[in-house]
Design a protein around this motif. Structure first.
Motif, PDB file in Angstrom:
ATOM      1  N   LEU A 188       5.764  -9.101   0.069  1.00 25.19           N
ATOM      2  CA  LEU A 188       5.946  -8.003  -0.876  1.00 25.19           C
ATOM      3  C   LEU A 188       6.880  -6.955  -0.282  1.00 25.19           C
ATOM      4  N   PRO A 189       7.799  -6.395  -1.065  1.00 29.21           N
ATOM      5  CA  PRO A 189       8.631  -5.291  -0.566  1.00 29.21           C
ATOM      6  C   PRO A 189       7.805  -4.093  -0.126  1.00 29.21           C
ATOM      7  N   THR A 190       6.605  -3.946  -0.736  1.00 31.53           N
ATOM      8  CA  THR A 190       5.713  -2.827  -0.384  1.00 31.53           C
ATOM      9  C   THR A 190       4.686  -3.219   0.676  1.00 31.53           C
ATOM     10  N   GLY A 191       4.874  -4.391   1.287  1.00 29.95           N
ATOM     11  CA  GLY A 191       3.836  -4.949   2.142  1.00 29.95           C
ATOM     12  C   GLY A 191       3.566  -4.239   3.435  1.00 29.95           C
ATOM     13  N   ASP A 192       4.404  -3.257   3.794  1.00 29.04           N
ATOM     14  CA  ASP A 192       4.174  -2.511   5.039  1.00 29.04           C
ATOM     15  C   ASP A 192       3.240  -1.328   4.843  1.00 29.04           C
ATOM     16  N   VAL A 193       2.955  -0.962   3.581  1.00 28.87           N
ATOM     17  CA  VAL A 193       2.185   0.258   3.326  1.00 28.87           C
ATOM     18  C   VAL A 193       1.056  -0.012   2.336  1.00 28.87           C
ATOM     19  N   GLU A 194       0.179   0.958   2.227  1.00 34.88           N
ATOM     20  CA  GLU A 194      -0.895   0.937   1.236  1.00 34.88           C
ATOM     21  C   GLU A 194      -1.229   2.375   0.872  1.00 34.88           C
ATOM     22  N   VAL A 195      -1.851   2.547  -0.272  1.00 37.76           N
ATOM     23  CA  VAL A 195      -2.249   3.875  -0.731  1.00 37.76           C
ATOM     24  C   VAL A 195      -3.765   3.970  -0.652  1.00 37.76           C
ATOM     25  N   VAL A 242      -0.215   7.754   1.272  1.00 40.50           N
ATOM     26  CA  VAL A 242       0.426   6.511   1.718  1.00 40.50           C
ATOM     27  C   VAL A 242       0.224   6.372   3.229  1.00 40.50           C
ATOM     28  N   PHE A 243      -0.263   5.195   3.641  1.00 38.84           N
ATOM     29  CA  PHE A 243      -0.473   4.872   5.056  1.00 38.84           C
ATOM     30  C   PHE A 243       0.290   3.591   5.397  1.00 38.84           C
ATOM     31  N   ILE A 263       4.565  -4.401  -7.173  1.00 34.15           N
ATOM     32  CA  ILE A 263       3.132  -4.322  -6.861  1.00 34.15           C
ATOM     33  C   ILE A 263       2.939  -3.636  -5.514  1.00 34.15           C
ATOM     34  N   CYS A 264       1.897  -2.797  -5.428  1.00 33.43           N
ATOM     35  CA  CYS A 264       1.512  -2.245  -4.138  1.00 33.43           C
ATOM     36  C   CYS A 264      -0.016  -2.322  -4.004  1.00 33.43           C
ATOM     37  N   GLN A 265      -0.492  -2.225  -2.787  1.00 28.18           N
ATOM     38  CA  GLN A 265      -1.926  -2.293  -2.524  1.00 28.18           C
ATOM     39  C   GLN A 265      -2.530  -0.902  -2.473  1.00 28.18           C
ATOM     40  N   VAL A 266      -3.645  -0.733  -3.205  1.00 27.49           N
ATOM     41  CA  VAL A 266      -4.420   0.502  -3.191  1.00 27.49           C
ATOM     42  C   VAL A 266      -5.767   0.201  -2.542  1.00 27.49           C
ATOM     43  N   VAL A 267      -6.212   1.087  -1.683  1.00 29.33           N
ATOM     44  CA  VAL A 267      -7.487   0.905  -0.985  1.00 29.33           C
ATOM     45  C   VAL A 267      -8.453   2.003  -1.426  1.00 29.33           C
TER      46      VAL A 267
END
Length: 580
Positions: free
Chosen positions: A90-97, A78-79, A44-48
């Motif tokens: 989350l492994p993706t918790g340092d970034v967001e799209v 990616v930011f 899972i990753c976060q999208v803004v």
């Protein structure tokens, strides 16, 4: 623009424009600022979606339409998140799209359960909707690990000169052991194929054919009662080699485990310890012992006869386990263990507490001398508890092996994340069945006896030891194999000891016996359970967690509603009439 998995995004991707495809896990709407948790196979990753960060009105409108399990495509940059907004869970918790484009590829109904690893949905419901259950990251991850393990296995054997050979799925029924799944023949009415319980005969024929080193990721089928670590159809890593001995197999398999277990973060130390079957039974009561903890069986037959307790005096054997600190067990808990022992075939369970009260279920039969003799034989310490079973040796072994595991789990005596590999060797070639009053092959009828025991095949089959071996991990059998019989006369003697006549042997196994007459090399092999390997490597509780579309404990596929009735026309074509 780079297409990446949502779950693979890291700081290294910051500044890149990416395309993500996946399912909406969750949407949080704050007007013109919308957060989307996007899930794909990788995680899972976060999208803004944010008007202040360049999202158009159309993109915001599309994001507001999203619901759980909608299939979408996201294009964006990616930011790195601000420190206060990072998600360490989350492994993706340092970034967001930050999304520039949101495309709805497909809409979805509300699923019957939450697509989350911590779902509380009943397993039956999840199996009915298995295609949804597999969206959960933990299950998807198990299948990814399984795939990597099989790829590494193929590469390992290929590098050692093995060739992968596919053997038949439709073959001949040779009932001896588990029940076959039968397949009726339409062309030859009244006759049946069987689905293979293993490729055993065919891989031996590959050795006769001169292929020398064979392996296969083989599908196998057994119509037997199920449990946590068993399914009606399963996969095994099947291996056979010519001109080898047991030591070759041990080194070969240990080398494989050194390749595949590190994929799951599990270190493997070789060579593995070895233990004979007799030692495993005497110490643990089971031929696949869990050696991560103590509480081994103790033979107290001689000391038990110093008591006046008649069942001890009459018993063939008296054995016990000593529970450290178990004198604190309540009478209710000991009664529960006693009921377990009776269900497993024991006439009862004797208990002795080595504390100030010297409590025991046979206290009136224990004078001080007998109590002290038992304590010395058991090497019991103060406040320990002895659980004692008397009777037939096989029953005593089985009861105490099960009680040992139950108490160890209840008392949390089994270390977490410890991996004890073990070879169990020198199995008896035969086992006696009281009900049918005959010998059965403990492994299968193609297992070679030890050369020095050949003369016992006819005179004393029960004393013959096999050139057989099992590999065990944490009390679970990973697989087993043997050096095979390669001489026709020895194979015939094996069949005779099993009560299989020469005529019956020829009808069932004639093609193998005939092949041996044309120069069969010495050969042997092993088969490993892929499902069990994947279950242990992924630290799962059940085989069903590592199989894409498993069956239930009643051998049913709840998703497909199989087994099911078939059309009368199909039965007529097969020449089959049903007997209800």
């Amino acid at each position: 623009m780079t297409r990446v998995f949502a779950g693979s995004l890291r700081k290294d991707h910051v500044g890149q424009t990416v395309t993500l495809n996946g399912w909406v896990q969750k949407r949080r709407d704050f007007g013109e600022l919308i957060f989307i948790d996007l899930r794909d196979r990788g995680g899972i990753c976060q999208v803004v979606v944010d008007r202040e960060r360049g999202a158009s009105a159309d993109v915001v409108a599309a994001a507001k339409e999203l619901r759980g399990e909608f299939v979408v495509r996201i294009e964006g940059e990616v930011f790195e998140r601000a420190d206060a907004q990072k998600n360490a869970k989350l492994p993706t918790g340092d970034v967001e799209v930050v999304a520039k484009v949101v495309t709805i590829l497909n809409r979805a109904d509300t699923p019957p359960f939450a697509i989350e690893d911590d779902t509380d949905a009943a397993e039956e419901l999840r199996l009915q909707y298995r295609y949804l259950d597999l969206r959960r990251p933990s299950l998807a991850g198990n299948l990814v690990l399984r795939s990597k393990m099989l790829t590494a296995t193929r590469n390992y054997f290929d590098g050692l000169g093995f060739i992968e050979v596919e053997t038949p799925i439709l073959t001949k029924s040779t009932p001896e052991g588990a029940r076959d799944y039968l397949v009726p023949s339409r062309v030859h009415k009244g006759e049946f194929y069987a689905l293979p319980q293993s490729p055993q005969i065919f891989k031996q024929l590959c050795m006769v054919a001169g292929l020398e080193r064979y392996f296969q990721i083989a599908r196998c089928f057994r119509d037997e009662d199920l449990r946590r670590d068993r399914q009606p159809e399963f996969t095994q890593i099947d291996v056979e080699c010519s001109f080898i001995d047991e030591e070759f197999i041990y080194a070969l398999m240990e080398g494989l485990f050194e390749k595949i277990f590190p994929l799951a973060g599990i270190a493997v130390t070789t060579p593995f310890p070895r233990m004979t079957w007799q030692e495993a039974m005497d110490r643990f009561g089971i031929d696949r012992p869990d050696t991560r903890f103590g509480m081994e069986l103790v033979d107290i037959t001689d000391a038990a006869k110093t008591t006046s307790f008649e069942p001890f005096k009459a018993a063939a054997t008296v054995r016990a386990i000593v529970v450290p600190g178990g004198a604190s067990f309540s009478r209710k808990r000991i009664d529960e263990l006693t009921e377990d022992a009776k269900k497993l075939g024991a006439s009862g369970l004797v208990w002795i507490k080595f504390d100030a009260q010297r409590g025991s279920s046979i206290k009136k039969f224990l004078d001080d001398a007998a109590f002290d003799a038992l304590r010395a034989a058991l090497h019991a310490n103060e406040n320990d508890l002895a659980l004692v079973v008397a009777g037939k040796q096989t029953v005593v072994w089985d009861v105490l092996a099960n009680l040992r595991l139950r108490v160890a789990r209840d008392e949390k005596l089994i270390p977490d994340d410890r991996w004890d590999f073990l070879w169990v060797t020198d199995f008896p070639l035969y086992e006696w069945d009281d009900e049918s009053q005959r010998f059965f092959a403990r492994h299968h009828p193609f297992t070679s006896p030890r050369p020095e025991h050949l003369e016992l095949l006819d005179s004393d089959p029960g004393a013959v030891l096999a050139r057989a071996y099992d590999v065990v991990l944490n009390g679970i059998e990973l697989g087993g194999g043997s050096i095979r019989i390669n001489q026709p006369d020895v194979q015939q003697r094996m069949f005779q000891a099993l009560g299989i006549s020469a005529e019956d042997a020829q009808a069932r196994f004639g093609f193998l016996i005939d092949a041996f007459r044309y120069g069969a090399p010495p050969h042997g092999g092993i088969a490993l359970g892929v499902d069990r390997l994947a279950m242990l490597m992924s630290r799962s509780e059940s085989l069903r967690d590592v199989i894409a579309f498993p069956k239930t404990a009643r051998a049913q596929d709840l998703m497909c509603a199989a087994p099911s009735d078939v059309d009368a026309k199909q039965l007529d074509e097969l020449g089959i009439a049903l007997k209800r």
